[in-house]
Design a protein around this motif. Structure first.
Motif, mmCIF file in Angstrom:
data_model
loop_
_atom_site.group_PDB
_atom_site.id
_atom_site.type_symbol
_atom_site.label_atom_id
_atom_site.label_comp_id
_atom_site.label_asym_id
_atom_site.label_seq_id
_atom_site.Cartn_x
_atom_site.Cartn_y
_atom_site.Cartn_z
ATOM 1 N N LEU A 168 -4.657 9.312 -0.837
ATOM 2 C CA LEU A 168 -5.685 8.384 -1.208
ATOM 3 C C LEU A 168 -6.863 8.662 -1.461
ATOM 4 O O LEU A 168 -7.286 10.052 -0.913
ATOM 5 C CB LEU A 168 -5.838 7.419 0.034
ATOM 6 C CG LEU A 168 -4.319 6.297 0.381
ATOM 7 C CD1 LEU A 168 -4.620 5.790 1.679
ATOM 8 C CD2 LEU A 168 -4.227 5.242 -0.663
ATOM 9 N N ARG A 212 -5.742 -3.307 5.535
ATOM 10 C CA ARG A 212 -4.456 -2.838 5.328
ATOM 11 C C ARG A 212 -3.469 -4.221 5.925
ATOM 12 O O ARG A 212 -2.125 -4.042 5.812
ATOM 13 C CB ARG A 212 -4.194 -1.746 6.334
ATOM 14 C CG ARG A 212 -4.412 -2.112 7.942
ATOM 15 C CD ARG A 212 -4.384 -1.143 8.895
ATOM 16 N NE ARG A 212 -5.817 -0.751 9.044
ATOM 17 C CZ ARG A 212 -6.055 0.207 9.799
ATOM 18 N NH1 ARG A 212 -5.222 0.964 10.514
ATOM 19 N NH2 ARG A 212 -7.174 0.704 10.110
ATOM 20 N N ARG A 221 -9.982 3.650 2.325
ATOM 21 C CA ARG A 221 -9.529 4.561 1.311
ATOM 22 C C ARG A 221 -8.241 3.585 0.742
ATOM 23 O O ARG A 221 -8.032 3.901 -0.423
ATOM 24 C CB ARG A 221 -8.900 5.789 2.093
ATOM 25 C CG ARG A 221 -10.055 6.654 2.541
ATOM 26 C CD ARG A 221 -9.377 7.824 3.310
ATOM 27 N NE ARG A 221 -8.783 8.416 2.382
ATOM 28 C CZ ARG A 221 -7.729 9.570 2.608
ATOM 29 N NH1 ARG A 221 -7.502 9.823 4.045
ATOM 30 N NH2 ARG A 221 -7.195 10.306 2.045
ATOM 31 N N LEU A 222 -7.804 2.733 1.576
ATOM 32 C CA LEU A 222 -6.933 1.821 0.794
ATOM 33 C C LEU A 222 -7.555 1.016 -0.259
ATOM 34 O O LEU A 222 -7.053 0.781 -1.530
ATOM 35 C CB LEU A 222 -6.423 0.747 1.941
ATOM 36 C CG LEU A 222 -5.247 1.381 2.854
ATOM 37 C CD1 LEU A 222 -4.834 0.650 3.986
ATOM 38 C CD2 LEU A 222 -4.028 2.133 1.897
ATOM 39 N N PRO A 251 -2.126 -5.083 -2.115
ATOM 40 C CA PRO A 251 -3.169 -4.844 -2.821
ATOM 41 C C PRO A 251 -3.533 -5.951 -3.907
ATOM 42 O O PRO A 251 -4.813 -6.131 -4.337
ATOM 43 C CB PRO A 251 -2.298 -3.866 -3.824
ATOM 44 C CG PRO A 251 -1.441 -3.295 -2.805
ATOM 45 C CD PRO A 251 -1.206 -4.229 -1.755
ATOM 46 N N ASP A 266 -8.787 1.720 5.920
ATOM 47 C CA ASP A 266 -9.182 0.544 5.078
ATOM 48 C C ASP A 266 -9.906 0.985 3.804
ATOM 49 O O ASP A 266 -9.770 0.225 2.900
ATOM 50 C CB ASP A 266 -9.594 -0.494 5.944
ATOM 51 C CG ASP A 266 -8.643 -1.027 7.065
ATOM 52 O OD1 ASP A 266 -7.488 -1.413 6.610
ATOM 53 O OD2 ASP A 266 -9.076 -0.732 8.199
ATOM 54 N N PHE A 293 0.936 -1.221 -0.059
ATOM 55 C CA PHE A 293 0.048 -0.054 -0.165
ATOM 56 C C PHE A 293 0.861 1.224 0.006
ATOM 57 O O PHE A 293 0.555 2.366 -0.443
ATOM 58 C CB PHE A 293 -0.984 -0.036 1.170
ATOM 59 C CG PHE A 293 -2.039 -1.087 1.168
ATOM 60 C CD1 PHE A 293 -2.986 -1.025 -0.088
ATOM 61 C CD2 PHE A 293 -1.977 -1.893 2.057
ATOM 62 C CE1 PHE A 293 -3.914 -1.943 0.027
ATOM 63 C CE2 PHE A 293 -3.255 -3.016 1.806
ATOM 64 C CZ PHE A 293 -3.971 -2.980 0.887
ATOM 65 N N LYS A 351 -0.536 9.065 -3.956
ATOM 66 C CA LYS A 351 -0.967 9.780 -2.772
ATOM 67 C C LYS A 351 -1.677 11.073 -3.197
ATOM 68 O O LYS A 351 -1.000 11.459 -4.292
ATOM 69 C CB LYS A 351 0.073 9.777 -1.897
ATOM 70 C CG LYS A 351 0.665 8.804 -1.314
ATOM 71 C CD LYS A 351 -0.104 7.737 -0.454
ATOM 72 C CE LYS A 351 0.623 6.654 0.228
ATOM 73 N NZ LYS A 351 1.117 5.780 -0.392
ATOM 74 N N THR A 395 -6.725 1.060 -4.114
ATOM 75 C CA THR A 395 -6.285 -0.429 -5.015
ATOM 76 C C THR A 395 -7.110 -0.599 -6.101
ATOM 77 O O THR A 395 -6.537 -0.573 -7.199
ATOM 78 C CB THR A 395 -6.534 -1.324 -4.192
ATOM 79 O OG1 THR A 395 -5.412 -1.204 -2.943
ATOM 80 C CG2 THR A 395 -6.008 -2.924 -4.752
#
Length: 172
Positions: free
Chosen positions: A41, A156, A82-83, A160, A80, A34, A39, A87
């Motif tokens: 995100l 997290r 936003r991750l 990905p 999580d 990640f 950036k 992705t």
């Protein structure tokens, strides 16, 4: 005698229902962790959106496009969530997601907004965690990933690629 046994076996093979095709594998996302995501995100959840109208419109597009409906329940406060959004936006994954899913994000605030949507699909009034992803067959309006809605709530802890592979479980 040999002919009749062979013919019987052949008839049995033809009479069996075909096995479901394997899932359409997610592409290699090309990002190992990640930390390598662009950036900042994304902030994918609109707290001002009419969530019911957005889900209804996404379902209509899913039906028309012969795709699954993917309802992403979460909030911009959630790392999580936003991750996951970051992705999904990866150049190697985004076209694959768009080919298989009609994605709609629904802001559920701090588990105090738009909760009629998960209730409608049998999740309950409060998902166990976010992001909570509802994979819906738009033809039947049925939840396909029951019991696994909040599987990415600790996104997290995955990679990905693991997130992409999770999404591939329901695609054909």
């Amino acid at each position: 005698m040999q002919f009749s046994i062979t013919a019987a076996l052949f008839a049995c093979v033809l009479a069996r229902p075909a096995a479901a095709p394997p899932p359409d594998r997610a592409p290699a996302v090309g990002v190992a962790s990640f930390e390598a995501l662009p950036k900042p995100l994304p902030l994918p959840y609109d707290d001002k959106a009419d969530a019911e109208a957005a889900v209804k419109a996404a379902k209509a597009r899913a039906l028309k496009g012969h795709k699954l409906l993917l309802i992403d329940l979460g909030g911009n406060w959630c790392l999580d969530c936003r991750l996951l959004a970051g992705t999904i936006e990866l150049p190697k994954l985004k076209p694959w997601v768009e080919r298989h899913y009609e994605l709609v994000t629904v802001d559920i605030g701090r588990f105090d907004r738009n909760l009629a949507i998960p209730v409608r699909y049998g999740v309950g009034s409060r998902p166990e965690g976010v992001p909570a992803l509802l994979v819906i067959d738009p033809k039947t309006d049925k939840l396909l990933n029951g019991g696994r809605v909040s599987a990415l709530a600790d996104a997290r802890s995955l990679t990905p690629q693991a997130l992409a592979d999770w999404l591939a479980q329901w695609t054909r």
